[in-house]
Structures are given as C-alpha cells and as structure tokens.
Motif scaffolding. Sequence first.
Motif, PDB file in Angstrom:
ATOM      1  N   ILE A 186       0.351  11.043   5.128  1.00  0.00           N
ATOM      2  CA  ILE A 186      -0.825  11.002   6.000  1.00  0.00           C
ATOM      3  C   ILE A 186      -1.017  12.343   6.699  1.00  0.00           C
ATOM      4  CG2 ILE A 186      -1.765   9.965   8.106  1.00  0.00           C
ATOM      5  CD1 ILE A 186      -0.479   7.308   7.153  1.00  0.00           C
ATOM      6  N   ASN A 187       0.084  12.946   7.160  1.00  0.00           N
ATOM      7  CA  ASN A 187      -0.020  14.266   7.794  1.00  0.00           C
ATOM      8  C   ASN A 187      -0.552  15.301   6.812  1.00  0.00           C
ATOM      9  OD1 ASN A 187       0.914  13.351  10.268  1.00  0.00           O
ATOM     10  ND2 ASN A 187       3.053  13.872   9.840  1.00  0.00           N
ATOM     11  N   GLY A 188      -0.067  15.247   5.578  1.00  0.00           N
ATOM     12  CA  GLY A 188      -0.547  16.179   4.567  1.00  0.00           C
ATOM     13  C   GLY A 188      -2.014  15.972   4.250  1.00  0.00           C
ATOM     14  N   PHE A 189      -2.420  14.716   4.153  1.00  0.00           N
ATOM     15  CA  PHE A 189      -3.830  14.400   3.908  1.00  0.00           C
ATOM     16  C   PHE A 189      -4.703  14.924   5.047  1.00  0.00           C
ATOM     17  CE2 PHE A 189      -7.441  11.578   4.665  1.00  0.00           C
ATOM     18  CZ  PHE A 189      -8.056  11.548   3.426  1.00  0.00           C
ATOM     19  N   ASN A 190      -4.280  14.684   6.281  1.00  0.00           N
ATOM     20  CA  ASN A 190      -5.070  15.113   7.433  1.00  0.00           C
ATOM     21  C   ASN A 190      -5.226  16.630   7.483  1.00  0.00           C
ATOM     22  OD1 ASN A 190      -5.276  12.444   8.171  1.00  0.00           O
ATOM     23  ND2 ASN A 190      -3.702  12.547   9.765  1.00  0.00           N
TER      24      ASN A 190
ATOM     25  N   TRP B  48       0.854  -1.195   0.000  1.00  0.00           N
ATOM     26  CA  TRP B  48       0.000   0.000   0.000  1.00  0.00           C
ATOM     27  C   TRP B  48       0.886   1.240   0.000  1.00  0.00           C
ATOM     28  CZ3 TRP B  48      -4.681  -1.121  -1.262  1.00  0.00           C
ATOM     29  CH2 TRP B  48      -5.228  -2.351  -0.896  1.00  0.00           C
ATOM     30  N   TYR B  49       0.813   2.023  -1.070  1.00  0.00           N
ATOM     31  CA  TYR B  49       1.750   3.139  -1.162  1.00  0.00           C
ATOM     32  C   TYR B  49       1.099   4.501  -1.376  1.00  0.00           C
ATOM     33  CZ  TYR B  49       1.326   3.432  -6.285  1.00  0.00           C
ATOM     34  OH  TYR B  49       0.858   3.602  -7.563  1.00  0.00           O
ATOM     35  N   ALA B  50      -0.206   4.559  -1.670  1.00  0.00           N
ATOM     36  CA  ALA B  50      -0.844   5.855  -1.906  1.00  0.00           C
ATOM     37  C   ALA B  50      -2.323   5.767  -1.567  1.00  0.00           C
ATOM     38  CB  ALA B  50      -0.658   6.298  -3.359  1.00  0.00           C
ATOM     39  N   PHE B  51      -2.921   6.927  -1.321  1.00  0.00           N
ATOM     40  CA  PHE B  51      -4.353   6.995  -1.020  1.00  0.00           C
ATOM     41  C   PHE B  51      -4.829   8.418  -1.236  1.00  0.00           C
ATOM     42  CE2 PHE B  51      -2.658   8.935   2.647  1.00  0.00           C
ATOM     43  CZ  PHE B  51      -3.656   9.418   3.485  1.00  0.00           C
ATOM     44  N   GLY B  52      -6.138   8.598  -1.197  1.00  0.00           N
ATOM     45  CA  GLY B  52      -6.653   9.951  -1.344  1.00  0.00           C
ATOM     46  C   GLY B  52      -8.149   9.973  -1.570  1.00  0.00           C
ATOM     47  N   THR B  53      -8.631  11.151  -1.930  1.00  0.00           N
ATOM     48  CA  THR B  53     -10.038  11.345  -2.248  1.00  0.00           C
ATOM     49  C   THR B  53     -10.232  11.106  -3.746  1.00  0.00           C
ATOM     50  OG1 THR B  53      -9.769  13.699  -2.733  1.00  0.00           O
ATOM     51  CG2 THR B  53     -10.169  13.088  -0.426  1.00  0.00           C
ATOM     52  N   ARG B  54     -11.373  11.497  -4.254  1.00  0.00           N
ATOM     53  CA  ARG B  54     -11.610  11.330  -5.689  1.00  0.00           C
ATOM     54  C   ARG B  54     -10.720  12.243  -6.521  1.00  0.00           C
ATOM     55  NH1 ARG B  54     -17.876  11.503  -7.123  1.00  0.00           N
ATOM     56  NH2 ARG B  54     -17.061  10.706  -9.096  1.00  0.00           N
ATOM     57  N   ARG B  55     -10.241  13.348  -5.918  1.00  0.00           N
ATOM     58  CA  ARG B  55      -9.549  14.368  -6.711  1.00  0.00           C
ATOM     59  C   ARG B  55      -8.081  14.568  -6.362  1.00  0.00           C
ATOM     60  NH1 ARG B  55     -13.272  17.102  -9.684  1.00  0.00           N
ATOM     61  NH2 ARG B  55     -15.447  16.873  -9.057  1.00  0.00           N
ATOM     62  N   ASN B  56      -7.584  13.934  -5.296  1.00  0.00           N
ATOM     63  CA  ASN B  56      -6.161  14.085  -5.001  1.00  0.00           C
ATOM     64  C   ASN B  56      -5.608  12.809  -4.392  1.00  0.00           C
ATOM     65  OD1 ASN B  56      -6.881  14.263  -2.199  1.00  0.00           O
ATOM     66  ND2 ASN B  56      -7.203  16.458  -2.435  1.00  0.00           N
ATOM     67  N   ARG B  57      -4.283  12.725  -4.394  1.00  0.00           N
ATOM     68  CA  ARG B  57      -3.610  11.508  -3.944  1.00  0.00           C
ATOM     69  C   ARG B  57      -2.381  11.879  -3.126  1.00  0.00           C
ATOM     70  NH1 ARG B  57      -2.734   6.929  -8.328  1.00  0.00           N
ATOM     71  NH2 ARG B  57      -4.996   6.826  -7.954  1.00  0.00           N
TER      72      ARG B  57
ATOM     73  N   HIS C 125      -7.693  17.561   4.681  1.00  0.00           N
ATOM     74  CA  HIS C 125      -9.047  17.014   4.778  1.00  0.00           C
ATOM     75  C   HIS C 125      -9.452  16.802   6.233  1.00  0.00           C
ATOM     76  CE1 HIS C 125      -9.132  16.415   0.458  1.00  0.00           C
ATOM     77  NE2 HIS C 125      -7.962  15.812   0.535  1.00  0.00           N
ATOM     78  N   PRO C 126      -9.699  17.882   6.961  1.00  0.00           N
ATOM     79  CA  PRO C 126     -10.152  17.722   8.347  1.00  0.00           C
ATOM     80  C   PRO C 126     -11.450  16.925   8.397  1.00  0.00           C
ATOM     81  CG  PRO C 126     -10.449  19.989   7.569  1.00  0.00           C
ATOM     82  CD  PRO C 126      -9.626  19.297   6.549  1.00  0.00           C
ATOM     83  N   GLY C 127     -11.517  16.037   9.373  1.00  0.00           N
ATOM     84  CA  GLY C 127     -12.669  15.156   9.499  1.00  0.00           C
ATOM     85  C   GLY C 127     -12.401  13.754   8.994  1.00  0.00           C
TER      86      GLY C 127
END
Length: 214
Positions: A60-64, A43-52, A67-69
């Motif tokens: 993970i810190n950048g994602f958090n 597992w090397y990447a994740f995200g929403t429909r529009r970003n990764r 995307h609060p919540g």
Amino acid sequence: MGRIRLAYPKIPDSSNAPLGKCFAFEKYDGTNLHWVWERELGWYAFGTRRNRFDLDEAGINGFNQAHPGLEESSELFLQTLGEPLNDIFREQYPQNSEMIVYTEFFGPQSFAGMHKADDPKQLILFDIATEAGILGPEAFLNDFGHLPVAAVVYRGKFNGQFASDVRAGKYDVTEGVICKGGSGSDLWMAKIKTDDYMSRLKAAFAEKWEQYWE
C-alpha cells in the motif's frame, strides 16, 4: 510492484457493436482499480490497469508513492467492499479459487483521471472476473447488484439511435456509458462518450485532449 499486462481490457467504441440486447452502465470519470482475491489468502493484491501491488502495508505504501491522489483507495475498498464481496465469493462461487474485482475510484470533482484531495471519494464496482473471464451483465447484476455498482441507464436493444442519444446528452451521465451484452465467450462491450465530455477535454487539454479520451 509488478508491471502487468492490462488488468482490464481496452473497450472499443460502438461502431462495431452488435445490434442486440444490451445493458448500458454509466461510465464514471475516475481511475480504474482492480483487486485480487484468493480463497486461502483473501484479498492479497491490487493496482491500476498497468501495475499490481501486494495488498499489505508495504504494498500500500508503494502504491501510494507511485500513484499520488489514490491514497484513500485501499482503505476505502477494505471498509466498503472487501467483506461483502468475500462473503459472496465463498458462498456463491465455490468452484473459483481466484476472483478479480474492477472498480472506479472518483469524487464529485474528479476529471480525466485526476482527483481533488478534499473531495469525498467512492468506489463503484463495474465488473467481476472469475477464472473463466468477466461475468456477463445479467450475472453481474443478479449476484452483485445490491452493492455499490455502476448505474444501469438503459436496458434494451443496442442501435445507432441509442448511441446518438448518449452522445447528445439525452441520458443523465457525465462521461458516457459502457454497453455490455452476451456472456462467456460471447460477451461484448462498447463505450460511448458524450459530446459534452469531449468538449470539456478539448477545453482543458487543447491539442492533447485525445490522450484523455480513452
């Protein structure tokens, strides 16, 4: 972080859906998240429909922050779905070097993609994509149905009466359903939402309700 082309396709309404065999899965009111697996990297990447984002501490810190919540989502995925999916990919999909997993993140009080901090959250698996595309509903259920997947509320012929029954609330779903049929290049999907969900959106967002309808 990278902005990407939609990680998951926009699903049309049911007006042009073929009148044939379908599986209707519950559509949950949450946030669509995707997770990317590679045979050597795991597992090397994740995200929403529009970003990764990279699925590491910095990512993970950048994602958090972006995307609060959704802060609980990465740990929840790795704790509940990461290992069993990895095992299935390695054992049953040896010809694929990369797979993408699609999940819905939500809690009991999630509404219109917004989440309550104190709610217990869950991730429901609703689609898997190989390098050839999204799996058809039968293959998806055969290979992954023992995991926490979207509930199947109907199996049978798609027709106008079924769509009307969903809208009228005759099925036990909060937001609606996603109908799927076929496989490979013939895979089709269509969404049907309940009239009650539309009313809730109108009550919450007034003239802006259509922004949350998709």
